[in-house]
Each structure stands twice: as structure tokens, then as C-alpha cells.
Design an enzyme around this catalytic site. Structure first.
Site, PDB file in Angstrom:
ATOM      1  N   GLU A  13       0.841  -1.205   0.000  1.00  0.00           N
ATOM      2  CA  GLU A  13       0.000   0.000   0.000  1.00  0.00           C
ATOM      3  C   GLU A  13       0.875   1.254   0.000  1.00  0.00           C
ATOM      4  O   GLU A  13       0.646   2.183  -0.781  1.00  0.00           O
ATOM      5  CB  GLU A  13      -0.874   0.016   1.250  1.00  0.00           C
ATOM      6  CG  GLU A  13      -2.102  -0.827   1.156  1.00  0.00           C
ATOM      7  CD  GLU A  13      -3.024  -0.369   0.049  1.00  0.00           C
ATOM      8  OE1 GLU A  13      -3.362   0.821   0.012  1.00  0.00           O
ATOM      9  OE2 GLU A  13      -3.394  -1.208  -0.784  1.00  0.00           O
ATOM     10  N   ARG A  39       7.752 -13.175  -3.707  1.00  0.00           N
ATOM     11  CA  ARG A  39       6.370 -13.360  -4.203  1.00  0.00           C
ATOM     12  C   ARG A  39       6.047 -12.413  -5.356  1.00  0.00           C
ATOM     13  O   ARG A  39       5.245 -12.729  -6.217  1.00  0.00           O
ATOM     14  CB  ARG A  39       5.358 -13.072  -3.085  1.00  0.00           C
ATOM     15  CG  ARG A  39       5.242 -14.117  -2.025  1.00  0.00           C
ATOM     16  CD  ARG A  39       4.089 -13.767  -1.073  1.00  0.00           C
ATOM     17  NE  ARG A  39       4.341 -12.524  -0.317  1.00  0.00           N
ATOM     18  CZ  ARG A  39       5.013 -12.474   0.823  1.00  0.00           C
ATOM     19  NH1 ARG A  39       5.490 -13.575   1.362  1.00  0.00           N
ATOM     20  NH2 ARG A  39       5.215 -11.332   1.454  1.00  0.00           N
ATOM     21  N   CYS A 131       2.426   6.652  11.776  1.00  0.00           N
ATOM     22  CA  CYS A 131       1.375   7.461  11.128  1.00  0.00           C
ATOM     23  C   CYS A 131       0.540   8.277  12.121  1.00  0.00           C
ATOM     24  O   CYS A 131       0.275   9.457  11.899  1.00  0.00           O
ATOM     25  CB  CYS A 131       0.472   6.569  10.278  1.00  0.00           C
ATOM     26  SG  CYS A 131       0.107   4.972  11.018  1.00  0.00           S
ATOM     27  N   GLN A 158      -8.217   4.238  13.892  1.00  0.00           N
ATOM     28  CA  GLN A 158      -7.267   3.972  12.810  1.00  0.00           C
ATOM     29  C   GLN A 158      -7.846   3.037  11.752  1.00  0.00           C
ATOM     30  O   GLN A 158      -8.423   1.997  12.057  1.00  0.00           O
ATOM     31  CB  GLN A 158      -5.969   3.378  13.387  1.00  0.00           C
ATOM     32  CG  GLN A 158      -5.255   4.349  14.312  1.00  0.00           C
ATOM     33  CD  GLN A 158      -3.905   3.863  14.824  1.00  0.00           C
ATOM     34  OE1 GLN A 158      -3.582   4.109  15.983  1.00  0.00           O
ATOM     35  NE2 GLN A 158      -3.097   3.217  14.004  1.00  0.00           N
ATOM     36  N   HIS A 245      -6.744   8.029   9.248  1.00  0.00           N
ATOM     37  CA  HIS A 245      -6.817   7.871  10.701  1.00  0.00           C
ATOM     38  C   HIS A 245      -7.435   9.148  11.289  1.00  0.00           C
ATOM     39  O   HIS A 245      -7.089  10.257  10.877  1.00  0.00           O
ATOM     40  CB  HIS A 245      -5.428   7.709  11.310  1.00  0.00           C
ATOM     41  CG  HIS A 245      -4.742   6.413  10.995  1.00  0.00           C
ATOM     42  ND1 HIS A 245      -5.312   5.384  10.279  1.00  0.00           N
ATOM     43  CD2 HIS A 245      -3.497   5.987  11.353  1.00  0.00           C
ATOM     44  CE1 HIS A 245      -4.448   4.370  10.208  1.00  0.00           C
ATOM     45  NE2 HIS A 245      -3.341   4.716  10.838  1.00  0.00           N
TER      46      HIS A 245
HETATM   47  O1  25A Z   1       6.431  -6.148   9.675  1.00  0.00           O
HETATM   48  P1  25A Z   1       5.561  -5.008  10.134  1.00  0.00           P
HETATM   49  O2  25A Z   1       6.338  -3.756  10.460  1.00  0.00           O
HETATM   50  O3  25A Z   1       4.609  -5.389  11.231  1.00  0.00           O
HETATM   51  O4  25A Z   1       4.622  -4.612   8.860  1.00  0.00           O
HETATM   52  C1  25A Z   1       3.592  -5.456   8.409  1.00  0.00           C
HETATM   53  C2  25A Z   1       2.906  -4.869   7.229  1.00  0.00           C
HETATM   54  O5  25A Z   1       2.287  -3.649   7.584  1.00  0.00           O
HETATM   55  C3  25A Z   1       2.320  -2.776   6.483  1.00  0.00           C
HETATM   56  C4  25A Z   1       3.006  -3.458   5.310  1.00  0.00           C
HETATM   57  O6  25A Z   1       2.017  -4.150   4.461  1.00  0.00           O
HETATM   58  C5  25A Z   1       3.833  -4.479   6.069  1.00  0.00           C
HETATM   59  O7  25A Z   1       4.152  -5.602   5.251  1.00  0.00           O
HETATM   60  N1  25A Z   1       2.988  -1.571   6.941  1.00  0.00           N
HETATM   61  C6  25A Z   1       4.166  -1.426   7.581  1.00  0.00           C
HETATM   62  N2  25A Z   1       4.416  -0.162   7.881  1.00  0.00           N
HETATM   63  C7  25A Z   1       3.358   0.532   7.440  1.00  0.00           C
HETATM   64  C8  25A Z   1       3.005   1.902   7.452  1.00  0.00           C
HETATM   65  N3  25A Z   1       3.794   2.833   7.990  1.00  0.00           N
HETATM   66  C9  25A Z   1       2.462  -0.365   6.831  1.00  0.00           C
HETATM   67  N4  25A Z   1       1.322   0.018   6.304  1.00  0.00           N
HETATM   68  C10 25A Z   1       1.030   1.325   6.350  1.00  0.00           C
HETATM   69  N5  25A Z   1       1.831   2.255   6.896  1.00  0.00           N
HETATM   70  P2  25A Z   1       1.741  -3.879   2.904  1.00  0.00           P
HETATM   71  O8  25A Z   1       1.004  -5.064   2.415  1.00  0.00           O
HETATM   72  O9  25A Z   1       1.120  -2.573   2.636  1.00  0.00           O
HETATM   73  O10 25A Z   1       3.174  -3.827   2.241  1.00  0.00           O
HETATM   74  C11 25A Z   1       3.980  -4.913   2.244  1.00  0.00           C
HETATM   75  C12 25A Z   1       5.129  -4.587   1.280  1.00  0.00           C
HETATM   76  O11 25A Z   1       6.339  -5.094   1.869  1.00  0.00           O
HETATM   77  C13 25A Z   1       6.863  -6.093   0.947  1.00  0.00           C
HETATM   78  N6  25A Z   1       7.601  -7.097   1.668  1.00  0.00           N
HETATM   79  C14 25A Z   1       7.187  -7.897   2.646  1.00  0.00           C
HETATM   80  N7  25A Z   1       8.185  -8.699   3.046  1.00  0.00           N
HETATM   81  C15 25A Z   1       9.250  -8.395   2.289  1.00  0.00           C
HETATM   82  C16 25A Z   1       8.893  -7.370   1.395  1.00  0.00           C
HETATM   83  N8  25A Z   1       9.743  -6.860   0.505  1.00  0.00           N
HETATM   84  C17 25A Z   1      11.000  -7.346   0.488  1.00  0.00           C
HETATM   85  N9  25A Z   1      11.422  -8.318   1.304  1.00  0.00           N
HETATM   86  C18 25A Z   1      10.598  -8.884   2.206  1.00  0.00           C
HETATM   87  N10 25A Z   1      11.026  -9.842   3.011  1.00  0.00           N
HETATM   88  C19 25A Z   1       5.662  -6.656   0.292  1.00  0.00           C
HETATM   89  O12 25A Z   1       5.994  -7.350  -0.870  1.00  0.00           O
HETATM   90  C20 25A Z   1       4.885  -5.383   0.027  1.00  0.00           C
HETATM   91  O13 25A Z   1       5.438  -4.674  -1.048  1.00  0.00           O
HETATM   92  P3  25A Z   1       5.121  -8.594  -1.328  1.00  0.00           P
HETATM   93  O14 25A Z   1       5.858  -9.143  -2.499  1.00  0.00           O
HETATM   94  O15 25A Z   1       4.920  -9.515  -0.205  1.00  0.00           O
HETATM   95  O16 25A Z   1       3.743  -8.002  -1.779  1.00  0.00           O
HETATM   96  C21 25A Z   1       2.634  -8.507  -1.289  1.00  0.00           C
HETATM   97  C22 25A Z   1       1.571  -8.651  -2.376  1.00  0.00           C
HETATM   98  O17 25A Z   1       0.481  -7.799  -2.052  1.00  0.00           O
HETATM   99  C23 25A Z   1      -0.162  -7.368  -3.225  1.00  0.00           C
HETATM  100  N11 25A Z   1      -0.621  -6.028  -3.011  1.00  0.00           N
HETATM  101  C24 25A Z   1      -0.119  -5.151  -2.170  1.00  0.00           C
HETATM  102  N12 25A Z   1      -0.829  -4.015  -2.205  1.00  0.00           N
HETATM  103  C25 25A Z   1      -1.817  -4.168  -3.096  1.00  0.00           C
HETATM  104  C26 25A Z   1      -1.687  -5.468  -3.628  1.00  0.00           C
HETATM  105  N13 25A Z   1      -2.522  -5.918  -4.561  1.00  0.00           N
HETATM  106  C27 25A Z   1      -3.511  -5.103  -4.991  1.00  0.00           C
HETATM  107  N14 25A Z   1      -3.693  -3.841  -4.513  1.00  0.00           N
HETATM  108  C28 25A Z   1      -2.866  -3.349  -3.576  1.00  0.00           C
HETATM  109  N15 25A Z   1      -3.037  -2.093  -3.112  1.00  0.00           N
HETATM  110  C29 25A Z   1       0.832  -7.400  -4.317  1.00  0.00           C
HETATM  111  O18 25A Z   1       0.271  -8.029  -5.418  1.00  0.00           O
HETATM  112  C30 25A Z   1       2.005  -8.204  -3.742  1.00  0.00           C
HETATM  113  O19 25A Z   1       2.213  -9.322  -4.507  1.00  0.00           O
HETATM  114  O1  L14 Z   2       4.445   2.530  11.531  1.00  0.00           O
HETATM  115  O2  L14 Z   2      -1.795   0.258  11.752  1.00  0.00           O
HETATM  116  O3  L14 Z   2       4.846   1.699  13.482  1.00  0.00           O
HETATM  117  O4  L14 Z   2      -1.118  -1.780  12.066  1.00  0.00           O
HETATM  118  C1  L14 Z   2       2.835  -0.312  12.517  1.00  0.00           C
HETATM  119  C2  L14 Z   2       1.398  -0.774  12.722  1.00  0.00           C
HETATM  120  C3  L14 Z   2       2.006   1.685  11.317  1.00  0.00           C
HETATM  121  C4  L14 Z   2       0.593   1.281  11.560  1.00  0.00           C
HETATM  122  C5  L14 Z   2       4.140   1.818  12.480  1.00  0.00           C
HETATM  123  C6  L14 Z   2      -0.910  -0.583  11.851  1.00  0.00           C
HETATM  124  C7  L14 Z   2       2.812   1.167  12.462  1.00  0.00           C
HETATM  125  C8  L14 Z   2       0.521  -0.182  11.667  1.00  0.00           C
END
Ligand code: 25A
Ligand code: L14
Length: 340
Positions: A13, A39, A131, A158, A245
């Protein structure tokens, strides 16, 4: 002259929004490299009408030649890969919580503490705050400068996009099931059912029974504002909203200040839009701020429990100002200051 920019977590996202924001703001990109997990290897994303193929981060031999790396792939990816990009010469702007409280890493909101950006050399990493914290401090800072702020009590509302693309789909699927009379699929990405519900549980619970998300609002606010005495008590709640949010923010100020003065101060503040006319039913809504880069504030009134105090309602797009836009603003600041 332009820069070689990498986006890590490009398919998520926040990653997709990085591309939109870079394009909209006409960021000087010479070359763009997109990374995600295995992936997503081989998928393509569009930037300025041109297609770019997504590479697997794990398979990249080196990151040499990259000037600026924008990270949003979760904390564990940032912990492992941000130092490698930095070592290979990039400045990393990281959106995860991994580096925020590291004393060698600046934690920056350009409207609030732009000067902190200069101190990035030790790790070559700059952290983007949480955020919920970003939108709160953008509004807090001008009031703090005008009248002081001693204490903040905040409850957040949120949206599911904060938990990533998977959580957005979870809310959609649960809602569709409910509307068609089917059993709801089990909760997977949000700890409890989120459709038609409020869940006071974001990130993990800590020893003091607050969540990590709630403690970020205290610790990050203190670091950004350079004030270890400011008190923040937060309750962070997930609500069935897709983007944006909202926060009910209650302040104890350093001296008496009227709601009218607060409106005047905030009207002049960078990155803030005041939407506050209760008689006309005007106040900010998550559905109205989606896609916007500013922080919106309304319902400004005297707090009835803090004296002196102010209460208000603060809303922003968590994926834009709460994540992608703030990080791109940091990158713009690096360029403006001649640091890259
Ligand atoms: O680990 P954490 O910190 O707890 O974070 C967990 C999740 O929270 C989101 C983010 O999810 C993260 O994975 N996040 C973290 N901080 C955030 C913030 N500040 C936050 N969200 C909002 N604000 P996400 O799904 O939005 O993004 C994940 C991205 O990270 C890539 N990724 C994951 N593990 C990885 C990695 N990249 C490199 N190395 C790794 N080990 C992940 O890649 C994605 O880009 P992906 O290949 O796993 O993509 C997932 C598939 O999701 C599909 N997709 C994503 N968004 C959309 C979508 N499809 C349609 N519409 C969309 N909007 C894609 O097709 C992709 O294949
Ligand atoms: O950036 O809403 O520390 O689940 C990790 C959790 C962002 C929001 C961060 C959620 C947050 C996220």
C-alpha cells in the site's frame, strides 16, 4: 540533475503510494529500482507512464549506485536491509518502527523538526515516524510554540490500511460475508473481527498493558518535539474504515489559550487545514481526506477537564501524510539541504 531512487516494498500500500507521490511532486528521479519479496518478483508497476519490473530484494547482489532508498516492507526487512543500502552509499528513509528510537537516527516530520535531518551521517538512515504520531505532532507543534503543551490524552480511530493491503481485503471480505448472510471468515490480519466493530489492539501488548502503537505515540512525540517532559497517554483503536486515521486529541496547555486563538494559529501552520464550522456541520472526515497530503483539524473547543486545555479532532490520510508523503518530503529536504 536527478537521483537514482529505490523503493523497497514497492508492491504494498505504501510502496505504490510512494510511486504516485514521487510522480505528483515531480521528484527528480533519474532512475527507479523497485524491490519487494520473492512473491512479487517480475510484477510490473508504472511510474510516469513507464513500466518497471519488481526485483526480489533477497536476490540483489548489491545496492551500489542508489542515492535514495525509500523503505516500507516491515520492520524485519528494514533491520536487515537498510544498513546494507546505507553501506552501499544510499541514504535510507525508513517507514518501519525498526530505527525510530535509535539515538543515531533522526526521526523527522518536515513541518516540525526539519533541522534534525542534518544528523543522519552516522547510520545514513532517517526514520519516518508512526502514522498516528505524524498527524498529531503536525497540529501539536504550532500550539506548543504558541502556548506550551504539558500533557496530551488521545484516542485514535485507525483505518485498516495501516495494517497493509491484506487487512484492507480482510475488511472487504468480512463485510461482504455479513451483507450476504454468510458466516464471517476468521480474523487473520487484524486480531479480532473488524467489520462493524472497534478493536483496541494495534501492534503488540507490552508489560504496562499499553500496546506498542500507544507507546510509540508517547516516545516518538518526545523525540520529535525534543521534550522529554511532555506526557502522552494514548488508546489506539482499529475501526472499519479503509483509509484515513482520526484522532480525538485533548491537550493541557502551558497557558490559557482560546479556541479562536488555536484556529488562528493553525490556519497559519504549515501542512494544516482547519475545517471547523459546527453550525454548518463542518469537521474533517476520513472519507474526505483520502488522497490528501495535509493534516485536517476541526471540533476545536475548550477542554472541560484540563484547565487550561483544548480539545480537537485531527484527521489525515495515513498512507500519504502518515507514510509515503512524509518520507518523500524528507527526501526533498535532503536535496534542498544539499545532503545527497
Ligand atoms: O512487519 P511489520 O512492520 O509489522 O509490517 C507489516 C505490514 O504492515 C504494512 C506493510 O504491508 C507491512 O508488510 N505496513 C508497515 N508499515 C506501514 C506503514 N507505515 C504499513 N502500512 C502502512 N503504513 P503492505 O502489504 O502494505 O506492504 C507490504 C510490502 O512489503 C513487501 N515485503 C514484505 N516482506 C518483504 C517485502 N519486501 C522485500 N522483502 C521482504 N522480506 C511486500 O511485498 C509489500 O510490497 P510482497 O511481495 O509480499 O507483496 C505482497 C503482495 O500484495 C499485493 N498487493 C499489495 N498491495 C496491493 C496489492 N494488490 C492489490 N492492490 C494493492 N493495493 C501485491 O500483489 C504483492 O504481490
Ligand atoms: O508505523 O496500523 O509503526 O497496524 C505499525 C502498525 C504503522 C501502523 C508503524 C498498523 C505502524 C501499523
Amino acid at each position: 540533475m536527478g537521483y537514482r531512487v529505490a523503493v523497497v516494498g514497492a508492491t504494498g500500500e505504501v510502496g505504490r503510494t510512494f510511486l504516485k507521490v514521487l510522480e505528483e511532486r515531480n521528484f527528480p528521479v533519474d532512475d527507479l529500482v523497485l524491490f519487494a519479496s520473492e512473491r512479487s518478483e517480475g510484477k510490473t508497476l508504472t511510474f510516469k507512464g513507464k513500466e518497471y519490473e519488481v526485483k526480489a530484494l533477497t536476490k540483489a547482489p548489491s545496492f551500489k549506485g542508489i542515492d535514495i532508498a525509500l523503505f516500507s516492507a516491515g520492520s524485519s526487512t528494514s533491520r536487515e536491509y537498510a544498513p546494507r543500502f546505507a553501506q552501499d552509499g544510499a541514504v535510507v528513509v525508513d517507514n518501519s518502527s525498526a530505527w525510530r528510537m535509535d539515538p543515531e537516527v533522526p526521526l523527522v516530520v518536515p513541518e516540525v523538526n526539519p533541522e534534525d535531518i542534518r544528523d543522519f551521517h552516522r547510520k545514513r538512515i532517517i526514520a519516518n515516524p508512526n502514522c498516528s504520531t505524524i498527524q498529531m505532532v503536525v497540529v501539536l507543534k504550532p500550539i506548543y510554540d504558541y502556548a506550551g503543551v504539558k500533557r496530551v490524552v488521545v484516542a485514535t480511530y485507525q483505518s485498516v490500511s495501516g495494517a497493509g493491503a491484506k487487512a484492507i481485503r480482510e475488511l472487504e471480505e468480512q463485510t461482504k460475508a455479513w451483507c450476504s448472510g454468510r458466516d464471517l471468515p476468521e480474523a487473520r490480519h487484524i486480531p479480532k473481527r473488524i467489520a462493524f466493530n472497534c478493536v483496541p489492539h494495534i501492534d503488540v501488548f507490552l508489560e504496562n498493558d499499553y500496546t506498542k502503537e500507544e507507546m510509540k505515540m508517547l516516545n516518538e512525540t518526545r523525540k520529535i518535539m525534543h521534550d522529554e517532559n511532555i506526557k502522552v497517554s494514548a488508546t489506539c483503536v482499529r475501526v472499519p474504515v479503509f483509509y484515513g486515521h482520526s484522532e480525538a486529541v485533548h491537550l493541557e496547555t502551558g497557558r490559557d489559550i482560546t479556541p479562536e486563538e488555536v484556529r488562528e494559529v493553525l490556519k497559519e501552520a504549515p501542512g494544516v487545514v482547519v475545517v471547523d464550522d459546527p453550525e454548518k456541520g463542518l469537521y474533517p472526515l476520513a472519507t474526505d481526506v483520502e488522497g490528501r497530503d495535509e493534516v485536517f483539524v476541526g471540533r476545536i473547543r475548550r477542554d472541560l477537564s484540563f484547565n487550561p486545555g483544548i480539545a480537537m479532532w485531527v484527521v489525515a490520510d495515513n498512507i500519504r501524510k502518515g507514510a509515503a508523503t512524509n518520507a518523500v518530503q524528507i527526501a526533498e529536504l535532503l536535496i534542498k539541504e544539499g545532503l545527497v
